[in-house]
Design an enzyme around this catalytic site. Structure first.
Site, PDB file in Angstrom:
ATOM      1  N   LEU A  11       5.214   7.896 -22.041  1.00  0.00           N
ATOM      2  CA  LEU A  11       6.668   7.845 -21.834  1.00  0.00           C
ATOM      3  C   LEU A  11       7.056   8.986 -20.896  1.00  0.00           C
ATOM      4  CD1 LEU A  11       7.918   7.155 -25.482  1.00  0.00           C
ATOM      5  CD2 LEU A  11       7.131   5.531 -23.738  1.00  0.00           C
ATOM      6  N   ARG A  18      17.108  19.622 -20.439  1.00  0.00           N
ATOM      7  CA  ARG A  18      16.989  20.995 -20.951  1.00  0.00           C
ATOM      8  C   ARG A  18      16.133  21.883 -20.059  1.00  0.00           C
ATOM      9  NH1 ARG A  18      14.810  19.336 -26.734  1.00  0.00           N
ATOM     10  NH2 ARG A  18      14.384  17.391 -25.635  1.00  0.00           N
ATOM     11  N   LYS A  25      11.192  15.325 -15.231  1.00  0.00           N
ATOM     12  CA  LYS A  25      10.619  16.399 -16.035  1.00  0.00           C
ATOM     13  C   LYS A  25       9.095  16.493 -15.924  1.00  0.00           C
ATOM     14  CE  LYS A  25      10.710  17.440 -20.885  1.00  0.00           C
ATOM     15  NZ  LYS A  25      11.205  16.909 -22.156  1.00  0.00           N
ATOM     16  N   THR A  82      13.674   6.993 -26.122  1.00  0.00           N
ATOM     17  CA  THR A  82      12.235   6.709 -26.204  1.00  0.00           C
ATOM     18  C   THR A  82      11.955   5.325 -26.786  1.00  0.00           C
ATOM     19  OG1 THR A  82      12.245   7.938 -28.291  1.00  0.00           O
ATOM     20  CG2 THR A  82      11.466   9.128 -26.360  1.00  0.00           C
ATOM     21  N   GLY A 144      11.517  16.163 -34.305  1.00  0.00           N
ATOM     22  CA  GLY A 144      11.876  15.231 -35.372  1.00  0.00           C
ATOM     23  C   GLY A 144      11.188  15.630 -36.670  1.00  0.00           C
ATOM     24  N   ASN A 234      10.076  21.279 -23.136  1.00  0.00           N
ATOM     25  CA  ASN A 234      11.456  20.827 -22.977  1.00  0.00           C
ATOM     26  C   ASN A 234      12.350  21.848 -22.304  1.00  0.00           C
ATOM     27  OD1 ASN A 234      11.194  18.310 -24.732  1.00  0.00           O
ATOM     28  ND2 ASN A 234      10.486  19.909 -26.119  1.00  0.00           N
ATOM     29  N   LYS A 357      -3.173  25.520  12.599  1.00  0.00           N
ATOM     30  CA  LYS A 357      -2.733  24.233  12.045  1.00  0.00           C
ATOM     31  C   LYS A 357      -3.475  23.135  12.780  1.00  0.00           C
ATOM     32  CE  LYS A 357      -0.254  21.379  13.610  1.00  0.00           C
ATOM     33  NZ  LYS A 357       0.674  20.507  14.327  1.00  0.00           N
ATOM     34  N   ALA A 386      -6.148  38.493  21.742  1.00  0.00           N
ATOM     35  CA  ALA A 386      -4.964  38.777  20.928  1.00  0.00           C
ATOM     36  C   ALA A 386      -3.732  38.154  21.548  1.00  0.00           C
ATOM     37  CB  ALA A 386      -4.779  40.285  20.804  1.00  0.00           C
ATOM     38  N   ASN A 392       1.829  23.661  21.667  1.00  0.00           N
ATOM     39  CA  ASN A 392       1.428  22.284  21.360  1.00  0.00           C
ATOM     40  C   ASN A 392       2.600  21.324  21.298  1.00  0.00           C
ATOM     41  OD1 ASN A 392       2.309  23.704  19.101  1.00  0.00           O
ATOM     42  ND2 ASN A 392       1.155  22.427  17.683  1.00  0.00           N
TER      43      ASN A 392
END
Ligand code: UD1
Ligand code: CA
Length: 454
Positions: A11, A18, A25, A82, A144, A234, A357, A386, A392
């Protein structure tokens, strides 16, 4: 692996209010790895293909984050709790031809395999229609509560907010861990009966316990004890606490396998990283994703390495390495930045304040100081002075720079791509190179110096 009659449902549709997060989440991370990834790491070996995930809030982001799992995503929209998530997934479960489904909250990343095996074995042995894992907590907080009858058998799970309005004087310390084994045939009869008649006006999966008991079905709680490994995540505090528990465990695991981690409290290693014995980390540093550090690699302090392969090289302090591949005996940094697509072949060197890169640096080539290499193919034995920059980007497109074997690029050169510097060519310092330089040529592309009378 469990047999084909049992599947798993995660789930993961909730928002995580929260956690004050703007994304789903379960995409919140522990050691830069989404919570749901931990759940998959546990579920996939046990259930193979039979793992489905309920997604809802931010499902597009979920699709992107888990391309391999998205075929078995089930969309819950809107998210009404749920129990509703289970209702939405139910046709898929029925279709799968399984007799039992293990349902797990996606925000519970560390469920130990043994706890799942215990749950399944005990449920099957006792022919339970519904079984769930329970925990004992000093402060049961938002969990619960497991309410039992006088004979000790389970009667209901009462959600924290509904429990508070019942009898605050009588706390219950046994709580629901949010991990259930459901017998499909039995639950099929209960699911349509869920109501949202509770403090949060949501459909709770936990109401199934109530309903099953009322129908005389067999419901059991498999007691897990106290373990924090079954805690849900949570709140920001729970997230940070979980990371603080996990991090030293991973570091300790690698130390036991022969990795030298000198500043262990300050080293963070993701769960999918691989380190060879003898790798030497002087810390503090962070190594994440599916990074692999091969034998002979040494990483000095304050480096961040992500999804990269290091095959026995030296990484000096304050270097950032992201989706790069570094060969044997290379030297990187201090203060180097290697971005995606960087390949450093054996014995090459990228020194301080050098950024690469999508660039390949051939065997033995060097860019020792203050350089930008982007979209470049650099041969063997090249020396880059240097301050050299590969230009590019022309504002619209990216272009490639080729620097062939044995070339020498003088300091402060701008290589305006697309451009090629040939084999053993030499470019004078301060040049702006806009045209190809033939093999073995000397290129000087700068204004002549004039010395005039003052
Ligand atoms: C839940 C249990 C609680 C248990 C606790 C254990 C319920 C009603 N309560 O509470 O008894 O003690 O877990 O950690 O189940 N989700 C959806 N769709 C929704 C709502 C939630 O997919 O509409 C998902 C969430 O993404 C989450 C999981 O279900 O991964 C649990 O939801 P959450 O809101 O965290 O439940 P808890 O309040 O923690
Ligand atoms: Ca939760």
């Amino acid at each position: 692996m469990f047999d084909a009659s049992i599947g798993a449902l995660i789930l993961a549709g909730g928002k995580g209010t929260r956690l004050y997060s703007t994304r789903p989440k379960v995409l919140q991370t522990l050691l830069e790895t989404p919570l749901l990834e931990y759940v998959y790491l546990r579920m996939n070996p046990l259930f193979g293909e039979r793992v489905w995930t309920v997604v809802g809030f931010g499902h597009e982001e979920m699709d992107n984050a888990f391309p391999a799992a998205r075929d078995r995503f089930i969309l819950q929209s809107p998210q009404l709790g749920t129990g509703h998530a289970l209702q939405v997934a139910w046709p898929t479960i029925l279709n799968a031809g399984i007799t039992h489904v293990l349902v797990v909250n996606g925000d519970t990343p560390f469920v130990p395999e043994q706890a799942l095996v215990d749950l399944v074995e005990q449920a099957l042995q006792e022919k339970a229609d519904l079984a769930f894992l329970s925990l004992v907590m000093d402060d049961p907080g938002s969990y619960g509560r497991v309410v039992r009858k006088t004979d000790g058998s389970v009667r209901a799970i009462v959600e924290a907010r509904d429990f508070a309005s019942l009898d605050p004087g009588d706390e219950i310390h046994e709580v629901n861990a949010g991990i259930y084994l459901l017998r499909v045939e039995a639950v099929d009869r209960l699911l349509p009966l869920l109501t949202d008649d509770n403090a949060q006006k949501e459909f709770y999966i936990t109401q199934l316990v109530d309903l099953a008991c009322a129908k005389g079905m067999r419901v059991i709680a498999v007691e897990h004890g106290e373990g924090p490994e079954l805690f849900g995540i949570n709140t920001p505090k729970e997230l940070v606490d979980a990371e603080n528990r996990l991090c030293p465990e991973i570091v300790q695991g690698w130390i036991e396998k022969g990795v030298i981690i000198r500043n262990r409290e300050a080293v963070r290693i993701g769960p999918a990283v691989t380190l060879a014995p003898g790798v030497d980390i002087t810390g503090p540093c962070e190594i994440y994703g599916n990074s692999v550090l091969g034998s002979g690699t040494r990483v000095h302090s304050h480096c961040r390495i992500e999804n990269s392969q290091l095959n026995g090289c030296q990484v000096h302090s304050f270097s950032h390495i992201h989706e790069a591949e570094i060969g044997k005996d290379c030297s990187v940094g201090p203060y180097a930045r290697l971005r995606p697509g960087t390949v450093l072949k054996e014995s090459s060197k990228v020194g301080n304040f050098v950024e690469v890169k999508k660039g390949v640096l051939g065997e033995g080539s060097k860019a020792s100081h203050l350089t930008y290499i982007g979209d470049a193919l650099i041969g063997q034995g090249v020396n880059i002075g240097a301050g050299t920059i590969t230009c590019n980007y022309d504002g619209t497109n990216k272009h490639t720079t080729h620097i062939d074997d044995g070339a020498f690029i003088g300091s402060n050169t701008a290589l305006v791509a697309p451009v090629r510097v040939g084999i053993k060519a030499l470019v004078g310092a301060g040049s702006v190179v806009t045209k190809d330089v033939p093999d073995k040529a000397l290129c000087i592309a700068r204004a002549h110096q004039k010395n005039l009378k003052r």
